[in-house]
Design a protein around this motif. Structure first.
Motif, PDB file in Angstrom:
ATOM      1  N   GLY A 121      80.140  20.716  40.920  1.00  0.00           N
ATOM      2  CA  GLY A 121      81.074  21.816  41.112  1.00  0.00           C
ATOM      3  C   GLY A 121      80.486  23.119  41.568  1.00  0.00           C
ATOM      4  N   PHE A 122      79.135  23.250  41.607  1.00  0.00           N
ATOM      5  CA  PHE A 122      78.551  24.549  41.985  1.00  0.00           C
ATOM      6  C   PHE A 122      77.304  24.426  42.854  1.00  0.00           C
ATOM      7  CE2 PHE A 122      76.065  23.387  38.302  1.00  0.00           C
ATOM      8  CZ  PHE A 122      74.802  23.890  38.557  1.00  0.00           C
ATOM      9  N   LEU A 123      76.575  23.309  42.775  1.00  0.00           N
ATOM     10  CA  LEU A 123      75.311  23.176  43.502  1.00  0.00           C
ATOM     11  C   LEU A 123      75.571  22.674  44.921  1.00  0.00           C
ATOM     12  CD1 LEU A 123      72.214  23.257  43.536  1.00  0.00           C
ATOM     13  CD2 LEU A 123      72.232  20.902  42.661  1.00  0.00           C
ATOM     14  N   GLU A 124      75.261  23.518  45.916  1.00  0.00           N
ATOM     15  CA  GLU A 124      75.424  23.115  47.308  1.00  0.00           C
ATOM     16  C   GLU A 124      74.216  22.281  47.742  1.00  0.00           C
ATOM     17  OE1 GLU A 124      76.285  26.317  49.917  1.00  0.00           O
ATOM     18  OE2 GLU A 124      78.149  26.869  48.874  1.00  0.00           O
ATOM     19  N   VAL A 125      74.511  21.145  48.368  1.00  0.00           N
ATOM     20  CA  VAL A 125      73.474  20.195  48.744  1.00  0.00           C
ATOM     21  C   VAL A 125      73.593  19.877  50.235  1.00  0.00           C
ATOM     22  CG1 VAL A 125      72.460  17.918  48.310  1.00  0.00           C
ATOM     23  CG2 VAL A 125      73.593  19.171  46.444  1.00  0.00           C
ATOM     24  N   ASP A 126      72.483  19.981  50.951  1.00  0.00           N
ATOM     25  CA  ASP A 126      72.415  19.575  52.358  1.00  0.00           C
ATOM     26  C   ASP A 126      71.585  18.306  52.449  1.00  0.00           C
ATOM     27  OD1 ASP A 126      73.874  21.770  53.011  1.00  0.00           O
ATOM     28  OD2 ASP A 126      72.241  22.882  53.958  1.00  0.00           O
ATOM     29  N   LEU A 127      72.232  17.210  52.825  1.00  0.00           N
ATOM     30  CA  LEU A 127      71.538  15.938  52.973  1.00  0.00           C
ATOM     31  C   LEU A 127      71.300  15.675  54.453  1.00  0.00           C
ATOM     32  CD1 LEU A 127      70.455  13.248  51.794  1.00  0.00           C
ATOM     33  CD2 LEU A 127      72.794  12.339  52.029  1.00  0.00           C
ATOM     34  N   THR A 128      70.055  15.713  54.875  1.00  0.00           N
ATOM     35  CA  THR A 128      69.695  15.415  56.260  1.00  0.00           C
ATOM     36  C   THR A 128      69.130  14.005  56.346  1.00  0.00           C
ATOM     37  OG1 THR A 128      67.480  16.364  55.963  1.00  0.00           O
ATOM     38  CG2 THR A 128      69.216  17.843  56.756  1.00  0.00           C
ATOM     39  N   PHE A 129      68.867  13.571  57.576  1.00  0.00           N
ATOM     40  CA  PHE A 129      68.410  12.202  57.777  1.00  0.00           C
ATOM     41  C   PHE A 129      67.162  12.181  58.666  1.00  0.00           C
ATOM     42  CE2 PHE A 129      72.861  12.048  56.722  1.00  0.00           C
ATOM     43  CZ  PHE A 129      72.930  11.017  55.799  1.00  0.00           C
ATOM     44  N   GLN A 130      66.128  11.537  58.157  1.00  0.00           N
ATOM     45  CA  GLN A 130      64.841  11.369  58.849  1.00  0.00           C
ATOM     46  C   GLN A 130      64.270  12.715  59.289  1.00  0.00           C
ATOM     47  OE1 GLN A 130      64.206   8.205  58.507  1.00  0.00           O
ATOM     48  NE2 GLN A 130      62.133   8.136  59.295  1.00  0.00           N
ATOM     49  N   ASN A 131      64.301  13.678  58.391  1.00  0.00           N
ATOM     50  CA  ASN A 131      63.794  15.023  58.687  1.00  0.00           C
ATOM     51  C   ASN A 131      62.320  15.104  58.275  1.00  0.00           C
ATOM     52  OD1 ASN A 131      63.645  17.689  59.403  1.00  0.00           O
ATOM     53  ND2 ASN A 131      65.143  18.420  57.906  1.00  0.00           N
ATOM     54  N   ASN A 132      61.481  14.361  58.971  1.00  0.00           N
ATOM     55  CA  ASN A 132      60.068  14.262  58.605  1.00  0.00           C
ATOM     56  C   ASN A 132      59.327  15.588  58.717  1.00  0.00           C
ATOM     57  OD1 ASN A 132      61.113  11.663  59.980  1.00  0.00           O
ATOM     58  ND2 ASN A 132      59.450  10.922  58.693  1.00  0.00           N
ATOM     59  N   ALA A 133      59.660  16.372  59.749  1.00  0.00           N
ATOM     60  CA  ALA A 133      58.958  17.649  59.957  1.00  0.00           C
ATOM     61  C   ALA A 133      59.158  18.579  58.767  1.00  0.00           C
ATOM     62  CB  ALA A 133      59.455  18.307  61.240  1.00  0.00           C
ATOM     63  N   ALA A 134      60.351  18.570  58.186  1.00  0.00           N
ATOM     64  CA  ALA A 134      60.620  19.444  57.042  1.00  0.00           C
ATOM     65  C   ALA A 134      59.775  19.057  55.836  1.00  0.00           C
ATOM     66  CB  ALA A 134      62.104  19.393  56.688  1.00  0.00           C
ATOM     67  N   LEU A 135      59.489  17.783  55.690  1.00  0.00           N
ATOM     68  CA  LEU A 135      58.674  17.330  54.560  1.00  0.00           C
ATOM     69  C   LEU A 135      57.244  17.848  54.675  1.00  0.00           C
ATOM     70  CD1 LEU A 135      59.914  13.630  54.252  1.00  0.00           C
ATOM     71  CD2 LEU A 135      60.513  15.563  52.788  1.00  0.00           C
ATOM     72  N   VAL A 136      56.713  17.858  55.891  1.00  0.00           N
ATOM     73  CA  VAL A 136      55.347  18.361  56.096  1.00  0.00           C
ATOM     74  C   VAL A 136      55.302  19.869  55.849  1.00  0.00           C
ATOM     75  CG1 VAL A 136      53.404  18.479  57.700  1.00  0.00           C
ATOM     76  CG2 VAL A 136      54.969  16.533  57.792  1.00  0.00           C
ATOM     77  N   ASN A 137      56.307  20.595  56.360  1.00  0.00           N
ATOM     78  CA  ASN A 137      56.393  22.041  56.106  1.00  0.00           C
ATOM     79  C   ASN A 137      56.431  22.343  54.619  1.00  0.00           C
ATOM     80  OD1 ASN A 137      56.343  23.530  58.509  1.00  0.00           O
ATOM     81  ND2 ASN A 137      58.414  22.914  59.031  1.00  0.00           N
ATOM     82  N   THR A 138      57.195  21.526  53.898  1.00  0.00           N
ATOM     83  CA  THR A 138      57.322  21.727  52.453  1.00  0.00           C
ATOM     84  C   THR A 138      55.982  21.572  51.750  1.00  0.00           C
ATOM     85  OG1 THR A 138      59.633  20.987  52.459  1.00  0.00           O
ATOM     86  CG2 THR A 138      58.436  20.856  50.362  1.00  0.00           C
ATOM     87  N   GLU A 139      55.206  20.578  52.165  1.00  0.00           N
ATOM     88  CA  GLU A 139      53.894  20.354  51.544  1.00  0.00           C
ATOM     89  C   GLU A 139      52.963  21.527  51.795  1.00  0.00           C
ATOM     90  OE1 GLU A 139      53.035  18.108  49.470  1.00  0.00           O
ATOM     91  OE2 GLU A 139      54.861  16.897  49.609  1.00  0.00           O
ATOM     92  N   LEU A 140      53.030  22.122  52.996  1.00  0.00           N
ATOM     93  CA  LEU A 140      52.190  23.286  53.307  1.00  0.00           C
ATOM     94  C   LEU A 140      52.556  24.478  52.424  1.00  0.00           C
ATOM     95  CD1 LEU A 140      50.094  24.748  55.140  1.00  0.00           C
ATOM     96  CD2 LEU A 140      52.006  25.328  56.657  1.00  0.00           C
ATOM     97  N   LEU A 141      53.852  24.799  52.353  1.00  0.00           N
ATOM     98  CA  LEU A 141      54.272  25.944  51.540  1.00  0.00           C
ATOM     99  C   LEU A 141      54.022  25.701  50.053  1.00  0.00           C
ATOM    100  CD1 LEU A 141      57.588  27.139  53.239  1.00  0.00           C
ATOM    101  CD2 LEU A 141      55.218  27.684  53.776  1.00  0.00           C
ATOM    102  N   LYS A 142      54.166  24.461  49.631  1.00  0.00           N
ATOM    103  CA  LYS A 142      53.888  24.130  48.225  1.00  0.00           C
ATOM    104  C   LYS A 142      52.420  24.380  47.894  1.00  0.00           C
ATOM    105  CE  LYS A 142      54.343  20.309  44.909  1.00  0.00           C
ATOM    106  NZ  LYS A 142      54.768  18.889  44.748  1.00  0.00           N
ATOM    107  N   ALA A 143      51.540  24.050  48.828  1.00  0.00           N
ATOM    108  CA  ALA A 143      50.112  24.287  48.617  1.00  0.00           C
ATOM    109  C   ALA A 143      49.819  25.780  48.513  1.00  0.00           C
ATOM    110  CB  ALA A 143      49.301  23.656  49.752  1.00  0.00           C
ATOM    111  N   TYR A 144      50.482  26.588  49.361  1.00  0.00           N
ATOM    112  CA  TYR A 144      50.292  28.040  49.289  1.00  0.00           C
ATOM    113  C   TYR A 144      50.806  28.603  47.967  1.00  0.00           C
ATOM    114  CZ  TYR A 144      48.617  29.020  54.026  1.00  0.00           C
ATOM    115  OH  TYR A 144      47.850  29.107  55.154  1.00  0.00           O
ATOM    116  N   SER A 145      51.981  28.141  47.500  1.00  0.00           N
ATOM    117  CA  SER A 145      52.534  28.655  46.245  1.00  0.00           C
ATOM    118  C   SER A 145      51.687  28.245  45.054  1.00  0.00           C
ATOM    119  CB  SER A 145      53.973  28.164  46.063  1.00  0.00           C
ATOM    120  OG  SER A 145      54.020  26.764  45.850  1.00  0.00           O
TER     121      SER A 145
END
Length: 412
Positions: A121-145
């Protein structure tokens, strides 16, 4: 000593901006959503994998962040995987509906197909498909954080500041929160020596072992870093020629060979390079009016914090008509950029390189002169900050009025 309540409010407000991580109950809702979607999509094909990306997975999330997920088919090329998803599109939607998940929008013709839904009822969710580039970006930013706690808090603070100022949101023609995170990383790299992580050390499965345990800390608190962030992008950053590039981690112009792939469209705009898709300039969503508004807000916030005041976008006592006067035009792009106030017009003049170093690092030196800010109380720290800010202003005037004219005369 008379208590400076405005200074205390400034410190407390800016400190809280960087500490708005997702609370435990909401984190549990996110985990439940990922689990349900995984079980639901496994009914369509048991080989499909649901993975989180973006702020919900990279460490820069706040309590108002939405949930970004991608469904991938392991060891399948992107084009082939997208064809499979397109064929099973109706099955996917009917399965989600049967699981009680509310789908309110679907975009299958986009470069990366996305299904927008709402969970619990409140959490907005975006489900994408085969978004491999976003996964790599996430790993980079996670390492920085993970590498720098102050960077993580600064990234959250910058995003919340940008949202409060109304200058964040790609659908409205503003920069995305991802772009602001990259700007925070670049600022820390070029102004405070944050190590530059090699992008080729990252994949969808995470960082390479040689960069997994990198650690680095800044001696400055988040309020000082946020103030310097606004000051840097308002005054020091070479708008139109310099490129925000965490991949390179140093100040370089668009004319450098390493940016030969970056799309510029021949315009003198704010340039932000995607660390992995090198031809992608993240200013592609930024309208001209919105860019002018961003520069105006950076100016206002920098000058306010230097004076020991809250930026207007964070001051709940500001007049409501101020917000109305800065709304985005209906067309999304205005015919001219908002004018800068006369107080900062001199700061907009192209600075001499040596002057830039003196101006910006006077502020850093002022903080360093305090020794270690955390040894003071919060009130004592912010009062000391105000003293050094006045020293900074007087030193800036001294450099502008005496040192530079003499240096130019000698050079002539």
């Amino acid at each position: 000593m008379v208590l400076d309540l405005k200074a205390l409010a400034l410190h407390n407000c800016l400190q809280q901006l960087g500490r708005q991580a997702s609370p435990a109950p909401e984190a549990n809702v996110r985990s439940s959503c990922i689990k349900l979607l995984t079980e639901t999509l496994h009914k369509v094909d048991p080989t499909w994998v649901v993975k989180p990306f973006g702020s919900s997975a990279n460490g820069f999330s706040s309590k108002d962040s939405d949930l970004d997920l991608t469904c991938v088919i392991p060891n399948v090329a992107v084009a082939a995987a997208l064809e499979i998803f397109a064929e099973k599109r109706q099955v996917v939607l009917s399965t989600l509906e049967a699981a009680g998940i509310e789908v309110f929008q679907e975009i299958w013709t986009a470069r990366v197909p996305v299904v927008k839904m709402k969970f619990a009822g409140f959490l907005e969710v975006d489900l994408t498909f085969q978004n491999n580039a976003a996964l790599v970006n996430t790993e980079l930013l996670k390492a920085y954080s993970n590498m720098c706690p102050q960077l993580r808090e600064l990234g959250i603070a910058v995003k919340r500041w940008a949202k409060a100022a109304g200058v964040c949101g790609a659908p409205q023609g503003h920069l995305s929160s991802y772009s602001f995170t990259l700007m925070a990383i670049y600022f820390m790299q070029t102004c405070h020596g944050l190590p530059c992580l090699p992008t080729d050390a990252f994949s969808e499965d995470g960082p390479a072992p040689n960069v997994r345990n990198w650690r680095w800390e800044s001696p400055l608190p988040v309020p000082a870093l946020l103030m310097q962030f606004c000051l840097f992008y308002h005054h020091e950053f070479q708008w139109g020629t310099e490129v925000v590039s965490p991949r390179m981690g140093c100040r370089m112009t668009i004319r450098e060979q390493c940016f030969s792939w970056l799309e510029t469209w021949g315009e003198s705009r704010l340039h932000i390079e995607d660390p992995f898709i090198l031809e992608r300039n993240l200013n592609c969503v930024l309208g001209s009016w919105q860019e002018g508004r961003l520069r105006e807000v950076l100016q206002e916030s920098a000058l306010a914090m230097i004076s020991g005041k809250l930026p207007r976008c964070l001051d709940s006592t500001a007049n409501a008509e101020d917000t109305a006067s800065t709304e985005t035009p209906a067309s999304g792009v205005a015919d001219k950029t908002p004018a800068l106030s006369s107080d900062a017009e001199d700061l907009q003049k192209p600075p001499v390189k040596a002057q830039s170093v003196v101006n910006f690092h006077l502020l850093t030196a002022a903080w360093d002169a305090q020794g270690c800010v955390e040894h003071f109380t919060a009130l004592g720290a912010i009062l000391s900050l105000k003293v050094y800010m006045y020293i900074y202003i007087y030193m800036y005037i001294f450099v502008e009025m005496t040192v530079l004219p003499v240096a130019k005369l000698v050079d002539w």
